[in-house]
Design an enzyme around this catalytic site. Sequence first.
Site, PDB file in Angstrom:
ATOM      1  N   GLU A 324       1.712   7.501   1.847  1.00 57.32           N
ATOM      2  CA  GLU A 324       0.526   8.360   1.996  1.00 57.32           C
ATOM      3  C   GLU A 324       0.723   9.425   3.073  1.00 57.32           C
ATOM      4  O   GLU A 324       0.055  10.448   3.056  1.00 57.32           O
ATOM      5  CB  GLU A 324      -0.708   7.512   2.334  1.00 57.32           C
ATOM      6  CG  GLU A 324      -1.289   6.800   1.123  1.00 57.32           C
ATOM      7  CD  GLU A 324      -2.779   6.486   1.248  1.00 57.32           C
ATOM      8  OE1 GLU A 324      -3.231   6.203   2.360  1.00 57.32           O
ATOM      9  OE2 GLU A 324      -3.462   6.530   0.225  1.00 57.32           O
ATOM     10  N   HIS A 345      17.553 -11.825  -7.023  1.00 53.99           N
ATOM     11  CA  HIS A 345      17.592 -12.353  -8.385  1.00 53.99           C
ATOM     12  C   HIS A 345      16.720 -11.549  -9.337  1.00 53.99           C
ATOM     13  O   HIS A 345      16.520 -11.939 -10.482  1.00 53.99           O
ATOM     14  CB  HIS A 345      17.163 -13.826  -8.378  1.00 53.99           C
ATOM     15  CG  HIS A 345      18.121 -14.679  -7.599  1.00 53.99           C
ATOM     16  ND1 HIS A 345      19.037 -15.509  -8.188  1.00 53.99           N
ATOM     17  CD2 HIS A 345      18.333 -14.775  -6.260  1.00 53.99           C
ATOM     18  CE1 HIS A 345      19.758 -16.102  -7.247  1.00 53.99           C
ATOM     19  NE2 HIS A 345      19.347 -15.675  -6.068  1.00 53.99           N
ATOM     20  N   LYS A 460     -11.046   9.891  -6.438  1.00 53.99           N
ATOM     21  CA  LYS A 460     -12.363   9.425  -5.972  1.00 53.99           C
ATOM     22  C   LYS A 460     -13.463  10.307  -6.532  1.00 53.99           C
ATOM     23  O   LYS A 460     -14.491   9.821  -7.011  1.00 53.99           O
ATOM     24  CB  LYS A 460     -12.418   9.473  -4.442  1.00 53.99           C
ATOM     25  CG  LYS A 460     -11.602   8.420  -3.746  1.00 53.99           C
ATOM     26  CD  LYS A 460     -11.985   8.420  -2.272  1.00 53.99           C
ATOM     27  CE  LYS A 460     -10.927   7.808  -1.412  1.00 53.99           C
ATOM     28  NZ  LYS A 460     -11.066   8.097  -0.003  1.00 53.99           N
TER      29      LYS A 460
END
Length: 469
Positions: A324, A345, A460
């Site tokens: 960010e 793995h 938003k």
Amino acid sequence: MIDLQYHLDGTMLASGGLTDADLAQLAAPLTQARDQVLADAKVWSTGGPASAGRDASPDETGPLDAGFHYLPNRLLEELAEKGDASEVARIGAAADRLAGAVDKVVLLGIGGSYMGARAILEACCHPYYNEVAPTLRQGRPAIYFEGNNVDNDAVQGLLDLLASETGGWGIVVISKSGGTLETAASLRIFLRELAESVTDPSELGQFVLPVTGASGKLFDLAHALGCPDVFSVPDGVGGRFSILSAVGLLPAAMMGLDIQKLLEGAAAMNEHFKTASFEENIVLRYVAAGHAMEEKQGADIRILSTWGKRLEAVGLWYDQLLAESIGKQEKGAMPLTIVNTRDLHSRGQQHQEGKRDKYITNLIVESSDREPLAIGESENNQDQLNELAEKTLPEILSAALAGTNQAYRDDQRPTADLVLPKLDEGRLGQLLQMLMLATVTEGRLLGINPYGQPGVEAYKQNMNAILRG
Ligand code: PA5
């Protein structure tokens, strides 16, 4: 004094890595970037941009939220001066009050308003903190994270859990803006349920600990509820840089951790950052190596490879911090946290033989808290482990790390090691502050304002427009 160490041995490779000269040429620009970071911080230690005669948006790309930098020093000074009346002491007292009244706490917050608390819990508390008997977590409440999504079934699952067990619960709600929809919607729902569960609904506010800005919707709600303790996110401290404010300290105190030690670790890192030469400065060298790997080798995927299980959430907190802060103006490396040996793995193949676009920093804790556990002898030696009977789990982890580093070195794939002698509050404070300082220093080096998150606003606004029709 800091005791974190940073080793670049696996980065200084003949090909695929860097030379001393690559780093040396960053000494001047990075020292300059540090000067700018220190100047930004000074603005906040002298009362903020207005009193320093500076614009809060010096490069017109966002706020100048450098208040996080000397926040640990300020809080420690205030603690020494004011004792019980200081913010650190008040945070401890409020956490003790709620911890004494409830068995469980639901922590509501998203992004920078919860990731720090989770990082601290996983790093410093019992690995099965919520599940073990309360005596193994110093009698402190279990902590559940919500308000960090809008998942219908997950919220109801947590409500099932809260309703099915005896013992009271409370809420810590964290939102700097006080208006983030995910957190606000969850608060409304959890408050409704909490009101049903408390004996006297007029005392609801006693069970809610808010951390928010100096004004806003949550601030107003906290006062309407009559919450006895409301903590603020200080001016000039942005969400993802707020871990060492009440945002992280209140949950840490709720977990029974030593918040003064967290702050002392961070203050020690501040001193190191400010005074150590480029050659000795682990913040500047960390930034230099990451930046040079990107510029010279095109390695713009930065892997934070944590060894053992306890630092995964610190890595996720750092992923958010770097992404960010620096992911702007079509620039910024891609952070990715992995946990080894688990992810050897699942991702190891790609890191060993995939595109040469990755730079790996191992995050290593040198000593475990508990006595090393040995494999031990067994009558059933079908697994042929009797010859390793004396080997302990820490020895196996070390062998895996050494073996992985060697395999990457043999393939000219660079790695660096960031080493904590031990994982405790002081060392965690050093690490968190180091990563925040590195992030803003890199921002200044790249000419990117590391504060603010203008890109997140679009979703938003769209979400609100869709919901409100
Ligand atoms: O880093 C940031 O600023 C964000 O991740 C915020 O912390 C997040 O969006 C939550 O914001 P708020 O605390 O205002 O609810």
